[in-house]
Enzyme design. Structure first.
Site, PDB file in Angstrom:
ATOM      1  N   SER A 127       0.826  -1.213   0.000  1.00  0.00           N
ATOM      2  CA  SER A 127       0.000   0.000   0.000  1.00  0.00           C
ATOM      3  C   SER A 127       0.864   1.269   0.000  1.00  0.00           C
ATOM      4  O   SER A 127       0.494   2.266  -0.626  1.00  0.00           O
ATOM      5  CB  SER A 127      -0.975  -0.004   1.182  1.00  0.00           C
ATOM      6  OG  SER A 127      -0.300   0.131   2.398  1.00  0.00           O
ATOM      7  N   ASN A 158      13.405   4.779   4.308  1.00  0.00           N
ATOM      8  CA  ASN A 158      12.552   3.734   4.876  1.00  0.00           C
ATOM      9  C   ASN A 158      11.343   4.352   5.580  1.00  0.00           C
ATOM     10  O   ASN A 158      11.412   5.473   6.088  1.00  0.00           O
ATOM     11  CB  ASN A 158      13.372   2.921   5.889  1.00  0.00           C
ATOM     12  CG  ASN A 158      12.620   1.736   6.444  1.00  0.00           C
ATOM     13  OD1 ASN A 158      11.969   0.999   5.703  1.00  0.00           O
ATOM     14  ND2 ASN A 158      12.681   1.545   7.755  1.00  0.00           N
ATOM     15  N   HIS A 176       8.740   3.613   8.773  1.00  0.00           N
ATOM     16  CA  HIS A 176       8.628   2.755   9.956  1.00  0.00           C
ATOM     17  C   HIS A 176       7.373   3.141  10.747  1.00  0.00           C
ATOM     18  O   HIS A 176       7.133   4.334  10.985  1.00  0.00           O
ATOM     19  CB  HIS A 176       9.870   2.894  10.836  1.00  0.00           C
ATOM     20  CG  HIS A 176       9.833   1.976  12.013  1.00  0.00           C
ATOM     21  ND1 HIS A 176      10.071   0.619  11.904  1.00  0.00           N
ATOM     22  CD2 HIS A 176       9.551   2.211  13.320  1.00  0.00           C
ATOM     23  CE1 HIS A 176       9.932   0.059  13.092  1.00  0.00           C
ATOM     24  NE2 HIS A 176       9.628   1.005  13.967  1.00  0.00           N
ATOM     25  N   GLU A 229       1.357   7.035   7.106  1.00  0.00           N
ATOM     26  CA  GLU A 229       2.454   6.566   6.246  1.00  0.00           C
ATOM     27  C   GLU A 229       2.218   6.977   4.802  1.00  0.00           C
ATOM     28  O   GLU A 229       3.124   7.455   4.118  1.00  0.00           O
ATOM     29  CB  GLU A 229       2.576   5.043   6.333  1.00  0.00           C
ATOM     30  CG  GLU A 229       2.995   4.543   7.697  1.00  0.00           C
ATOM     31  CD  GLU A 229       3.137   3.032   7.742  1.00  0.00           C
ATOM     32  OE1 GLU A 229       3.475   2.419   6.723  1.00  0.00           O
ATOM     33  OE2 GLU A 229       2.912   2.449   8.815  1.00  0.00           O
TER      34      GLU A 229
HETATM   35  C1  GRF Z   1       3.947  -0.574   6.854  1.00  0.00           C
HETATM   36  O1  GRF Z   1       3.270  -0.420   8.064  1.00  0.00           O
HETATM   37  C2  GRF Z   1       5.377  -0.129   7.016  1.00  0.00           C
HETATM   38  O2  GRF Z   1       5.542   0.915   7.909  1.00  0.00           O
HETATM   39  C3  GRF Z   1       6.028  -1.364   7.558  1.00  0.00           C
HETATM   40  O3  GRF Z   1       5.416  -2.419   6.861  1.00  0.00           O
HETATM   41  C4  GRF Z   1       4.115  -2.023   6.461  1.00  0.00           C
HETATM   42  C5  GRF Z   1       4.039  -2.208   4.986  1.00  0.00           C
HETATM   43  O4  GRF Z   1       2.742  -2.010   4.504  1.00  0.00           O
HETATM   44  N1  GRF Z   1       7.465  -1.290   7.435  1.00  0.00           N
HETATM   45  P1  GRF Z   1       2.496  -1.964   2.934  1.00  0.00           P
HETATM   46  O5  GRF Z   1       3.129  -3.210   2.320  1.00  0.00           O
HETATM   47  O6  GRF Z   1       3.098  -0.707   2.402  1.00  0.00           O
HETATM   48  O7  GRF Z   1       1.004  -1.980   2.768  1.00  0.00           O
END
Ligand code: GRF
Length: 220
Positions: free
Chosen positions: A19, A110, A112, A177
């Site tokens: 996502s 990255n 997180h 995010e």
């Molecule tokens: C996200 O929560 C990211 O912060 C973590 O893994 C998850 C990945 O989600 N490192 P997606 O694959 O981007 O939906």
């Protein structure tokens, strides 16, 4: 409108749902940022591969399980072949071997799911609940030798409510995010944030709209 000097070559590394990958690709396209997505690379077969191809981005699996000990070298070779300007680790669940990748760390960003330096590592949402913390969030940062330790580019936070569970927190933090990861990528590529030693700063002389919209810390 963001003004760029060149067209940037971006590689996205994933391991799962993808996502964040989608939010990066769609934001770059929506705002016509001059970015070429070279490829999406995963360390395992996963949903993100099909999603990338649906968006007409080449996608490939460098299969960690099958490659075993040679996985990290194969991955490095693949990245070097693409020669990207920026590598977005979008849910990439691999700890990179610093002996191999350290020269690339500065071009890696990255995401997180915690307010670093709090809650490095896995299961951040459950740990936030367990430790009764009142504020949670997400961090975009450069990659360095220490896991989840590189210089922070942008963070966004939300209050933790008494009714929150790890699942509600995961949903709320994912929204953060999807907002701060593409924004940070745009800010880095366009030079509106610059890194001095180990600290990212927003440039003082950038346009007023950017000053208003890009903060190093968002409270939501
Ligand atoms: C996200 O929560 C990211 O912060 C973590 O893994 C998850 C990945 O989600 N490192 P997606 O694959 O981007 O939906």
């Amino acid at each position: 409108m963001i003004h760029y000097l060149k067209k940037y070559r971006v590689l996205i590394l994933v391991s799962g749902r993808g996502s964040n990958m989608i939010s990066i690709i769609e934001t770059c396209r929506r705002f016509e940022w001059p970015v070429t997505f070279l490829s999406v690379i995963s360390d395992r077969p996963c949903e993100a591969i099909a999603k990338a191809r649906n968006l007409s981005i080449p996608a490939e699996v460098v299969n960690r399980e099958k490659l075993g000990k040679t996985f990290q070298t194969e991955l490095l070779n693949k990245i070097n072949y693409h020669n990207p300007d920026l590598i977005a680790l979008a849910g990439f669940m691999v700890i990179l071997d610093a002996n191999l990748f350290s020269e690339l760390f500065d071009s890696m960003i990255n995401i997180h799911p915690s307010l670093l330096p709090m809650f490095k590592g896995l299961n951040t949402h459950q740990r936030v609940i367990d430790e009764n913390v009142s504020v949670h969030g997400a961090t975009v940062h450069s990659v360095s030798q220490g896991v989840d330790e590189g210089p922070i580019i942008c963070q966004a936070s939300i209050p933790v409510m008494p009714s929150d569970t790890k699942d509600t927190l995961a949903k709320k933090v994912l929204v953060l995010e999807h907002f701060i990861f593409p924004l940070s990528i745009g800010a880095v590529l366009s030079g509106k944030v610059i890194r001095e030693e180990n600290v990212w700063h927003r440039k003082d002389n950038c346009e007023p709209w950017f000053k208003e919209n890009f903060k190093l810390f968002y409270e939501i």
